[in-house]
Design a protein around this motif. Structure first.
Motif: not given
Length: 165
Positions: A37-44
């Motif tokens: 989820v953290k990686a997804a947020r950073e990607g977004a």
């Protein structure tokens, strides 16, 4: 009676060990899900920053084209005031300015295409990370439900054991 109690105690210990392993797996899956989820947020966030940069680049391209056109118009006006020789010089300068503007536009188009490809790539990565995070959350939920079921079974076995005494 002792043999039955021993069997129940063994089953109780086995269920307890299974429950401990499931809890460890739940903790591990939850940690993986949080990391995803953290990686997804950073990607977004990165995707949003790149979209803003892309929009700024498109605006810069429009300004450059507009400036090139203004320079060409200024050169044409200058040619009218200085006569035929000045006209040919102005036309040459205008052609050079237009050629430069065209070259800049081509370069900017290439950069835009590269940024669009990078955005698509990152969007794909973001979708994959989101899917994996969702899958990890589902597995964590299932493990938690299994743990709850084992806890209920353990409580029932304990009650049955106490009742049999």
């Amino acid at each position: 009676m002792l043999v039955g109690s021993s069997i129940i105690a063994n089953e109780f210990m086995e269920d307890y060990n299974v429950l401990a392993r499931r809890e460890e797996e739940t903790i591990r899956l939850r940690a993986e899900a949080e990391a995803m989820v953290k990686a997804a947020r950073e990607g977004a966030e990165q995707l949003e920053r790149e979209k803003a940069a892309f929009e700024k680049l498109k605006q810069t391209e429009r300004w450059a084209a507009s400036a090139g056109l203004e320079k060409a118009e200024a050169a044409a006006k200058e040619a009218e005031t200085h006569g035929a020789t000045a006209l040919s010089e102005a036309q040459a300068r205008a052609a050079k300015v237009l050629a430069d503007a065209d070259a800049d536009r081509i370069k900017l188009n290439k950069v835009v295409e590269e940024l669009q490809a990078e955005l698509k790539s990152r969007a794909g990565i973001l979708e994959e990370a989101t899917a994996r995070a969702t899958e990890a959350e589902v597995r964590a939920r299932q493990a938690e439900e299994a743990r709850d079921g084992l806890t209920t079974s353990l409580a029932q076995v304990t009650e049955d054991q106490l009742w049999m005494r």
